[in-house]
Scaffold this motif. Structure first.
Motif, PDB file in Angstrom:
ATOM      1  N   ARG A 151       0.232 -13.721   7.340  1.00  0.00           N
ATOM      2  CA  ARG A 151       1.722 -13.855   6.761  1.00  0.00           C
ATOM      3  C   ARG A 151       1.837 -14.985   6.036  1.00  0.00           C
ATOM      4  O   ARG A 151       1.060 -16.067   6.512  1.00  0.00           O
ATOM      5  CB  ARG A 151       2.555 -13.802   8.109  1.00  0.00           C
ATOM      6  CG  ARG A 151       2.849 -12.629   8.428  1.00  0.00           C
ATOM      7  CD  ARG A 151       3.698 -12.569   9.529  1.00  0.00           C
ATOM      8  NE  ARG A 151       3.930 -11.357  10.566  1.00  0.00           N
ATOM      9  CZ  ARG A 151       4.880 -10.575  10.194  1.00  0.00           C
ATOM     10  NH1 ARG A 151       5.682 -10.798   9.518  1.00  0.00           N
ATOM     11  NH2 ARG A 151       4.965  -9.463  11.086  1.00  0.00           N
ATOM     12  N   SER A 157       6.122 -12.726   4.455  1.00  0.00           N
ATOM     13  CA  SER A 157       5.148 -11.745   4.286  1.00  0.00           C
ATOM     14  C   SER A 157       4.884 -10.818   5.315  1.00  0.00           C
ATOM     15  O   SER A 157       5.151 -11.365   6.327  1.00  0.00           O
ATOM     16  CB  SER A 157       4.182 -12.054   3.231  1.00  0.00           C
ATOM     17  OG  SER A 157       2.880 -12.449   4.228  1.00  0.00           O
ATOM     18  N   ASP A 158       4.421  -9.291   5.081  1.00  0.00           N
ATOM     19  CA  ASP A 158       3.936  -8.701   5.872  1.00  0.00           C
ATOM     20  C   ASP A 158       2.433  -9.213   6.304  1.00  0.00           C
ATOM     21  O   ASP A 158       2.096 -10.158   5.523  1.00  0.00           O
ATOM     22  CB  ASP A 158       4.011  -7.311   5.536  1.00  0.00           C
ATOM     23  CG  ASP A 158       2.965  -7.081   4.315  1.00  0.00           C
ATOM     24  OD1 ASP A 158       2.536  -8.021   3.632  1.00  0.00           O
ATOM     25  OD2 ASP A 158       2.567  -5.939   4.174  1.00  0.00           O
ATOM     26  N   ARG A 159       2.029  -8.975   7.539  1.00  0.00           N
ATOM     27  CA  ARG A 159       0.669  -9.223   7.715  1.00  0.00           C
ATOM     28  C   ARG A 159      -0.495  -9.072   6.722  1.00  0.00           C
ATOM     29  O   ARG A 159      -1.262  -9.895   6.529  1.00  0.00           O
ATOM     30  CB  ARG A 159       0.198  -8.315   8.962  1.00  0.00           C
ATOM     31  CG  ARG A 159       1.081  -8.783  10.186  1.00  0.00           C
ATOM     32  CD  ARG A 159       0.385  -8.391  11.485  1.00  0.00           C
ATOM     33  NE  ARG A 159       1.037  -8.313  12.664  1.00  0.00           N
ATOM     34  CZ  ARG A 159       2.012  -9.232  13.193  1.00  0.00           C
ATOM     35  NH1 ARG A 159       1.939 -10.430  12.698  1.00  0.00           N
ATOM     36  NH2 ARG A 159       2.446  -9.137  14.237  1.00  0.00           N
ATOM     37  N   ASP A 160      -0.235  -8.087   5.808  1.00  0.00           N
ATOM     38  CA  ASP A 160      -1.176  -7.901   4.793  1.00  0.00           C
ATOM     39  C   ASP A 160      -1.025  -8.605   3.514  1.00  0.00           C
ATOM     40  O   ASP A 160      -1.609  -8.790   2.569  1.00  0.00           O
ATOM     41  CB  ASP A 160      -1.229  -6.488   4.425  1.00  0.00           C
ATOM     42  CG  ASP A 160      -1.652  -5.638   5.452  1.00  0.00           C
ATOM     43  OD1 ASP A 160      -2.705  -6.033   6.148  1.00  0.00           O
ATOM     44  OD2 ASP A 160      -1.297  -4.567   5.637  1.00  0.00           O
ATOM     45  N   ARG A 187       1.383  -8.507   1.297  1.00  0.00           N
ATOM     46  CA  ARG A 187       1.737  -7.617   0.075  1.00  0.00           C
ATOM     47  C   ARG A 187       3.302  -7.592  -0.213  1.00  0.00           C
ATOM     48  O   ARG A 187       3.483  -7.777  -1.407  1.00  0.00           O
ATOM     49  CB  ARG A 187       1.113  -6.226   0.331  1.00  0.00           C
ATOM     50  CG  ARG A 187      -0.237  -5.868   0.378  1.00  0.00           C
ATOM     51  CD  ARG A 187      -0.542  -4.476   0.541  1.00  0.00           C
ATOM     52  NE  ARG A 187      -1.852  -4.439   1.020  1.00  0.00           N
ATOM     53  CZ  ARG A 187      -2.479  -3.254   1.404  1.00  0.00           C
ATOM     54  NH1 ARG A 187      -1.651  -2.033   1.501  1.00  0.00           N
ATOM     55  NH2 ARG A 187      -3.672  -3.319   1.650  1.00  0.00           N
ATOM     56  N   MET A 214       9.907 -10.430   2.363  1.00  0.00           N
ATOM     57  CA  MET A 214      11.330 -10.146   2.840  1.00  0.00           C
ATOM     58  C   MET A 214      11.973 -11.048   3.290  1.00  0.00           C
ATOM     59  O   MET A 214      11.509 -12.250   3.607  1.00  0.00           O
ATOM     60  CB  MET A 214      10.795  -9.200   4.290  1.00  0.00           C
ATOM     61  CG  MET A 214      10.039  -8.077   3.985  1.00  0.00           C
ATOM     62  SD  MET A 214       9.305  -7.545   5.317  1.00  0.00           S
ATOM     63  CE  MET A 214       7.941  -8.401   5.700  1.00  0.00           C
ATOM     64  N   TYR A 263       6.201 -16.513  12.846  1.00  0.00           N
ATOM     65  CA  TYR A 263       5.429 -15.575  11.890  1.00  0.00           C
ATOM     66  C   TYR A 263       4.114 -15.783  11.986  1.00  0.00           C
ATOM     67  O   TYR A 263       3.272 -14.777  11.332  1.00  0.00           O
ATOM     68  CB  TYR A 263       5.943 -15.582  10.600  1.00  0.00           C
ATOM     69  CG  TYR A 263       7.376 -15.018  10.257  1.00  0.00           C
ATOM     70  CD1 TYR A 263       7.667 -13.461  10.177  1.00  0.00           C
ATOM     71  CD2 TYR A 263       8.473 -15.514  10.834  1.00  0.00           C
ATOM     72  CE1 TYR A 263       8.735 -12.935  10.084  1.00  0.00           C
ATOM     73  CE2 TYR A 263       9.934 -15.180  10.802  1.00  0.00           C
ATOM     74  CZ  TYR A 263       9.899 -13.511  10.370  1.00  0.00           C
ATOM     75  OH  TYR A 263      11.080 -12.928  10.504  1.00  0.00           O
TER      76      TYR A 263
END
Length: 170
Positions: free
Chosen positions: A17, A33-36, A38, A41, A70
């Motif tokens: 993240r 970010s999301d864990r990937d 991509r 938010m 996070y």
């Protein structure tokens, strides 16, 4: 004075993240970010407390808590520049927050990079997106900093993905 932002992908810490920050004189918009890495938010808007000559206050503490919550591998701070690439008045504020976060993370033995990212037109884009989604200007003030942080971080993630396509599509 020409102000140069960092480049996504350079010394990339790998998967995980990211936290994006839109630093203002009154508020700091936060995105994650999301864990990937991509999608960016919105997270929250942190009231700005720490001035240039102050010791770190609650805003710096809260940002460090968010980085921990996070489990961030990188922090991306928007670097407010003019369209010609020169530093705006707000550059000092962004650099000050980035410096303080880097110092606190380093002093805690954590090697999380704190980067400066080009944020030209992010507030304009965030405002237009909110307006297009039907959010009133009055209500928008509460989330505009988060939306700008999302724009900053998403731009960084997109540039990072373009630099590391094999990470997204192994």
């Amino acid at each position: 004075m020409k102000v140069t932002p960092d480049t996504p992908g350079a010394d990339d810490p790998g998967p995980g993240r990211r936290i994006g920050l839109d630093v203002g004189t009154v508020r700091i918009g936060v995105a994650a970010s999301d864990r990937d890495a991509r999608l960016a938010m919105p997270v929250e808007t942190v009231a700005r407390e720490t001035g240039f000559k102050d010791r770190d206050k609650g805003d710096i503490d809260r940002l460090l808590e968010i980085i921990d919550e996070y489990d961030a591998v990188e922090v991306v701070v928007g670097l407010p520049r003019t369209l010609k690439g020169h530093g705006s008045v707000s550059v000092k504020h962004a650099k000050e927050i980035a410096f303080r976060l880097h110092r606190r993370l380093s002093n805690a033995g954590r090697s999380i990079p704190v980067r400066m990212a080009d944020e030209r037109l992010t507030t304009v884009a965030a405002t237009a997106a909110l307006r297009a989604s039907g959010v009133s200007e009055k209500d928008g003030r509460k989330v505009i900093d988060q939306a700008a942080a999302v724009e900053i971080l998403q731009s960084w993630l997109d540039a990072r993905a373009a630099d590391n396509p094999q990470e997204l599509h192994p």
